[in-house]
Motif scaffolding. Structure first.
Motif, PDB file in Angstrom:
ATOM      1  N   PHE A 181     -99.291  73.342 -32.370  1.00 50.40           N
ATOM      2  CA  PHE A 181     -98.832  72.758 -33.607  1.00 50.40           C
ATOM      3  C   PHE A 181     -99.878  73.131 -34.642  1.00 50.40           C
ATOM      4  CE2 PHE A 181     -97.172  69.806 -30.556  1.00 50.40           C
ATOM      5  CZ  PHE A 181     -95.895  69.861 -30.684  1.00 50.40           C
ATOM      6  N   ALA A 182    -101.001  73.491 -34.394  1.00 52.64           N
ATOM      7  CA  ALA A 182    -102.178  73.641 -35.244  1.00 52.64           C
ATOM      8  C   ALA A 182    -101.684  74.699 -36.592  1.00 52.64           C
ATOM      9  CB  ALA A 182    -103.435  74.429 -34.684  1.00 52.64           C
ATOM     10  N   GLY A 183    -100.811  75.550 -36.149  1.00 51.93           N
ATOM     11  CA  GLY A 183    -100.654  76.614 -37.219  1.00 51.93           C
ATOM     12  C   GLY A 183     -98.988  76.277 -38.086  1.00 51.93           C
ATOM     13  N   ASN A 184     -98.625  74.916 -37.302  1.00 50.21           N
ATOM     14  CA  ASN A 184     -97.159  74.623 -38.027  1.00 50.21           C
ATOM     15  C   ASN A 184     -97.540  74.138 -39.707  1.00 50.21           C
ATOM     16  OD1 ASN A 184     -95.328  72.378 -38.926  1.00 50.21           O
ATOM     17  ND2 ASN A 184     -94.491  73.377 -37.036  1.00 50.21           N
ATOM     18  N   ALA A 185     -96.460  74.722 -40.250  1.00 51.37           N
ATOM     19  CA  ALA A 185     -96.359  74.854 -41.769  1.00 51.37           C
ATOM     20  C   ALA A 185     -96.831  73.317 -42.325  1.00 51.37           C
ATOM     21  CB  ALA A 185     -95.248  75.224 -42.394  1.00 51.37           C
ATOM     22  N   LEU A 186     -96.253  71.998 -41.527  1.00 51.84           N
ATOM     23  CA  LEU A 186     -96.487  70.861 -41.976  1.00 51.84           C
ATOM     24  C   LEU A 186     -97.893  70.622 -41.691  1.00 51.84           C
ATOM     25  CD1 LEU A 186     -93.220  68.998 -40.748  1.00 51.84           C
ATOM     26  CD2 LEU A 186     -93.803  69.730 -43.204  1.00 51.84           C
ATOM     27  N   VAL A 187     -98.726  71.329 -40.905  1.00 50.58           N
ATOM     28  CA  VAL A 187    -100.031  70.834 -40.411  1.00 50.58           C
ATOM     29  C   VAL A 187    -100.924  71.729 -41.114  1.00 50.58           C
ATOM     30  CG1 VAL A 187    -101.824  70.736 -38.626  1.00 50.58           C
ATOM     31  CG2 VAL A 187     -99.279  70.038 -38.126  1.00 50.58           C
ATOM     32  N   ALA A 188    -100.607  73.025 -41.264  1.00 51.11           N
ATOM     33  CA  ALA A 188    -101.731  73.817 -41.979  1.00 51.11           C
ATOM     34  C   ALA A 188    -101.289  73.867 -43.523  1.00 51.11           C
ATOM     35  CB  ALA A 188    -101.769  75.144 -41.294  1.00 51.11           C
ATOM     36  N   GLY A 189    -100.003  73.608 -43.839  1.00 50.89           N
ATOM     37  CA  GLY A 189     -99.863  73.710 -45.144  1.00 50.89           C
ATOM     38  C   GLY A 189    -100.193  72.394 -45.873  1.00 50.89           C
ATOM     39  N   PRO A 190     -99.441  72.331 -47.098  1.00 52.53           N
ATOM     40  CA  PRO A 190     -99.744  71.085 -48.098  1.00 52.53           C
ATOM     41  C   PRO A 190     -99.672  69.824 -47.627  1.00 52.53           C
ATOM     42  CG  PRO A 190     -98.515  73.027 -49.277  1.00 52.53           C
ATOM     43  CD  PRO A 190     -98.549  73.098 -47.807  1.00 52.53           C
ATOM     44  N   GLU A 191     -98.870  69.378 -46.570  1.00 50.22           N
ATOM     45  CA  GLU A 191     -98.636  68.329 -46.297  1.00 50.22           C
ATOM     46  C   GLU A 191     -99.739  67.927 -45.554  1.00 50.22           C
ATOM     47  OE1 GLU A 191     -96.505  66.198 -46.802  1.00 50.22           O
ATOM     48  OE2 GLU A 191     -94.958  67.379 -48.050  1.00 50.22           O
ATOM     49  N   GLN A 192    -100.329  68.586 -44.808  1.00 49.82           N
ATOM     50  CA  GLN A 192    -101.725  68.400 -44.044  1.00 49.82           C
ATOM     51  C   GLN A 192    -101.363  67.278 -42.982  1.00 49.82           C
ATOM     52  OE1 GLN A 192    -104.980  69.729 -44.260  1.00 49.82           O
ATOM     53  NE2 GLN A 192    -103.478  71.252 -45.120  1.00 49.82           N
ATOM     54  N   LEU A 193    -100.433  67.170 -42.124  1.00 47.24           N
ATOM     55  CA  LEU A 193    -100.017  66.132 -41.169  1.00 47.24           C
ATOM     56  C   LEU A 193    -101.127  66.379 -39.791  1.00 47.24           C
ATOM     57  CD1 LEU A 193     -96.384  66.274 -41.261  1.00 47.24           C
ATOM     58  CD2 LEU A 193     -97.861  64.730 -42.633  1.00 47.24           C
ATOM     59  N   ARG A 194    -101.402  65.102 -39.527  1.00 50.80           N
ATOM     60  CA  ARG A 194    -102.191  65.185 -38.274  1.00 50.80           C
ATOM     61  C   ARG A 194    -101.756  64.380 -37.196  1.00 50.80           C
ATOM     62  NH1 ARG A 194    -107.747  65.615 -39.955  1.00 50.80           N
ATOM     63  NH2 ARG A 194    -108.132  65.723 -37.749  1.00 50.80           N
ATOM     64  N   PHE A 195    -101.052  63.191 -37.384  1.00 49.89           N
ATOM     65  CA  PHE A 195    -100.435  62.424 -36.310  1.00 49.89           C
ATOM     66  C   PHE A 195     -98.956  62.563 -36.399  1.00 49.89           C
ATOM     67  CE2 PHE A 195     -98.431  58.203 -35.248  1.00 49.89           C
ATOM     68  CZ  PHE A 195     -99.015  58.402 -33.984  1.00 49.89           C
ATOM     69  N   TYR A 196     -98.371  62.546 -34.894  1.00 46.13           N
ATOM     70  CA  TYR A 196     -96.931  62.599 -34.691  1.00 46.13           C
ATOM     71  C   TYR A 196     -96.650  61.600 -33.418  1.00 46.13           C
ATOM     72  CZ  TYR A 196     -92.401  64.112 -33.267  1.00 46.13           C
ATOM     73  OH  TYR A 196     -90.948  64.207 -32.981  1.00 46.13           O
ATOM     74  N   ALA A 197     -95.439  60.945 -33.724  1.00 41.41           N
ATOM     75  CA  ALA A 197     -95.077  60.231 -32.551  1.00 41.41           C
ATOM     76  C   ALA A 197     -93.296  60.247 -32.894  1.00 41.41           C
ATOM     77  CB  ALA A 197     -95.367  58.790 -32.448  1.00 41.41           C
ATOM     78  N   GLY A 198     -92.510  60.728 -31.837  1.00 42.33           N
ATOM     79  CA  GLY A 198     -91.154  60.792 -31.827  1.00 42.33           C
ATOM     80  C   GLY A 198     -90.592  60.318 -30.499  1.00 42.33           C
ATOM     81  N   THR A 199     -89.128  59.740 -30.604  1.00 46.38           N
ATOM     82  CA  THR A 199     -88.547  59.542 -29.434  1.00 46.38           C
ATOM     83  C   THR A 199     -87.201  59.999 -29.586  1.00 46.38           C
ATOM     84  OG1 THR A 199     -87.805  57.795 -28.218  1.00 46.38           O
ATOM     85  CG2 THR A 199     -87.928  57.180 -30.363  1.00 46.38           C
ATOM     86  N   PRO A 200     -86.404  60.515 -28.472  1.00 43.20           N
ATOM     87  CA  PRO A 200     -85.163  60.819 -28.699  1.00 43.20           C
ATOM     88  C   PRO A 200     -84.129  59.717 -29.024  1.00 43.20           C
ATOM     89  CG  PRO A 200     -85.872  60.929 -26.192  1.00 43.20           C
ATOM     90  CD  PRO A 200     -87.054  60.457 -27.107  1.00 43.20           C
ATOM     91  N   LEU A 201     -83.178  60.326 -29.655  1.00 47.49           N
ATOM     92  CA  LEU A 201     -81.903  59.294 -30.023  1.00 47.49           C
ATOM     93  C   LEU A 201     -80.938  59.769 -28.860  1.00 47.49           C
ATOM     94  CD1 LEU A 201     -81.829  59.974 -33.813  1.00 47.49           C
ATOM     95  CD2 LEU A 201     -82.769  57.988 -32.509  1.00 47.49           C
TER      96      LEU A 201
END
Length: 594
Positions: free
Chosen positions: A95-115
């Motif tokens: 995910f290091a090169g993902n647009a949400l991580v490397a782009g303006p959003e600068q996201l660092r943490f993620y947690a997700g669970t399926p529906l």
């Protein structure tokens, strides 16, 4: 890794539940906001996945509404059996090169669970994200999973609204169609049988509603639904698809098994049910159709079941299997009804005329205008086929006005050469609906300078006059003006001399089904002779239709029938041929050259 193993089931369920409906996203927004608040994070998302995209149907803190599936972080949580969390997205090579991580959003943490639905299908994910590295505790992971279950429950609740019948509580027609669509995606072309069942005469149910109110009728329908469910409880899901109609699907049933099951259901359903204090007898008419679980067949399945069920209703059969031949005939009738307006505008209709002869002197005294239709694709179409179809449409009065105008123009032309030769025109019960057929006829008579006594209007016998209150006054006005009124096809159905006293008729036309073969049928001879004798006593002239041989003519003359028409005398012909025939007959036989 992207999980595509359940794509077919997921996409089918997405369509069945209509989870892309914006109203669902609005309903989920409070849960998404609660997730962000609970974990103190700026971003929370509810996503749905199809084959190629991530759809963010509810979101907090992120403007994105759709993402390519291969670029989605949540796609990795879709196939997870537990919470997927990434403490620092920058440190994960996926995910290091993902647009949400490397782009303006600068996201660092993620947690997700399926529906995950009750059926075990993962529709999408609930996720939370932040701009600082973080790790959820075990208790926080349980909270996130709990919120995901709340999201799924809200989805199923929201989407069930409008998908269940309010009286029976069963899934309704919309859900039936949605489930068919889902089945076509995951059914792998398997063979099924669909059944559409009508358990009450709708008119009887409406009458009961007017007499008793709707609560007893609704109780009646609930009882019927319970009976259907009771028989099919361990077999299949039942749907309430119409006021008195139910549907269900059978997997891997032969025709023999299907008919056996329906017979058991019929026995159970035919027992009386109570509407208030009144016992009512349910009916049982089923339309049955085999199909394969593919989109091409499920999309048209309900219509095919209707074709079969209506044939069962029309023939009072317990069940009818779908017939392609019957369907083709029905579609042809619909095509004729839809093409007739264009046909009238494009001059596809024409008139021919069948002469009618006096049986005393053998002279042609009139001609009946007969409508013909040459369809550009279907070719010549029999009036016996298209007239009954058009009589059920709003086009019939316009077509009759066309016939009146063209036939009267022809009659006016004939008067120049063969004065006194009269014309007969057929009118349909539908022609009297607009209450102006006499005014149209009167106006055209005046325009062409025709005496009303030269025109005869033919109407079919039957009880339709009781259902068309505008008909009798107009018929009386026609008769008062001098137009002759004839009852057509007498003897083929209603055949009651009693009601004739209400109609100002002058002629009775004996139906060709009685006349054709008259010499060979004692029963027909007795009927026709009796009709002629009684009609003469009542002051009516009689006309025999469908005369095909000299033996029939001889009997009709013997009994005193006044006029006749049929192939033995003259076939339907073009106007010029009629003129030639009348002139030749009026001129008489050529003098003996010797």
């Amino acid at each position: 890794m992207l999980d595509r193993r359940n794509d077919v089931d997921r996409i089918a369920l997405i369509e069945a539940l209509n989870v892309m409906d914006p109203a669902l996203g609005t309903a989920l927004d409070p849960i998404t906001e609660l997730a962000a608040f609970t974990f103190g994070l700026p971003i929370a998302l509810v996503s749905i996945f199809d084959a190629d995209h991530q759809h963010l149907i509810s979101r907090v803190g992120l403007a994105l509404t759709r993402n390519e599936r291969h670029a989605s972080i949540c796609a990795h949580a879709l196939g997870s059996s537990q919470v997927l969390q990434i403490e620092d997205l920058r440190q994960d090579p996926r995910f290091a090169g993902n647009a949400l991580v490397a782009g303006p959003e600068q996201l660092r943490f993620y947690a997700g669970t399926p529906l995950i639905t009750k059926g075990g299908v993962a529709l999408g994910t609930l996720c939370i994200m932040g701009r600082e590295p973080r790790r959820l505790s075990a208790e926080e992971q349980v909270q996130l999973q709990t919120l995901s279950r709340v999201v799924v429950a809200q989805m199923e609740l929201k989407m069930s609204l409008g998908r269940r019948d309010q009286v029976s509580g069963l899934p309704n027609r919309q859900q039936f169609q949605a489930d068919l669509t889902a089945l076509s995606r995951r059914g792998e072309g398997r063979r099924f049988t669909a059944v559409l069942l009508d358990v009450f005469d709708l008119q009887s149910a409406n009458d009961a509603g007017q007499a008793l109110g709707m609560k007893p009728v609704e109780t009646l329908l609930r009882q019927a639904a319970l009976r259907v469910q009771d028989v099919l409880r361990d077999v299949t899901q039942v749907y309430h698809v119409g006021v008195t109609r139910f549907a269900f699907l059978l997997a891997d049933h032969s025709h023999h098994q299907t008919e056996g099951l329906l017979d058991r259901l019929r026995v159970r359903m035919r027992r009386p049910l109570m509407a208030g204090s009144i016992p009512m007898s349910p009916q049982f008419h089923a339309g049955v159709c085999d199909f394969r679980a593919v989109r091409e067949e499920t999309a048209d399945l309900v219509r095919k079941c209707l074709v079969a069920m209506h044939h069962a209703l029309q023939t009072d059969a317990c069940l009818c299997w779908y017939s392609q031949e019957r369907d083709d005939a029905l579609r042809r009738r619909y095509r004729l009804a839809s093409d007739a307006g264009r046909g009238l505008a494009q001059h596809q209709f024409s008139l021919v005329y069948q002469p009618r002869f006096d049986l005393i002197d053998g002279q042609p005294v009139s001609a009946e205008a007969l409508l013909r239709w040459t369809h550009p694709m279907l070719g010549p179409i029999s009036p016996g086929e298209f007239i009954p179809v058009l009589e059920r449409t709003a086009l019939m009065p316009a077509l009759s006005r066309w016939v009146i105008d063209h036939a009267l123009a022809q009659a006016a032309h004939w008067q120049k050469t063969v004065p006194g030769f009269s014309l007969s025109i057929n009118l349909s019960p539908r022609d009297f609906d607009d209450q102006c057929v006499w005014s149209v006829l009167s106006e055209r008579l005046h325009a062409y300078g025709l005496a009303p006594g030269l025109i005869e209007i033919e109407i079919t016998e039957g009880q339709w006059l009781n259902h068309h209150p505008a008909a009798l006054p107009q018929l009386r006005e026609m008769a008062a003006a001098g137009v002759r009124i004839a009852i057509d096809d007498f003897g083929s159905g209603y055949s009651n001399f009693g009601y004739l006293s209400e109609v100002p008729i002058s002629h009775i036309k004996i139906d060709q089904t009685l006349v054709t073969g008259l010499a060979r049928s004692r029963t027909a001879r007795l009927k026709v002779e009796a009709i002629i004798k009684l009609a003469r006593q009542l002051g009516y002239r009689t006309v025999a239709e469908g005369v095909e041989n000299d033996a029939e003519l001889s009997l009709l003359r013997l009994w005193g029938c006044d006029e006749a028409q049929g192939y033995q005398l003259a076939r339907p012909m073009h106007p010029d041929a009629v003129l030639h025939l009348v002139n030749a007959c009026r001129a008489g036989p050529l003098p003996d050259a010797g």
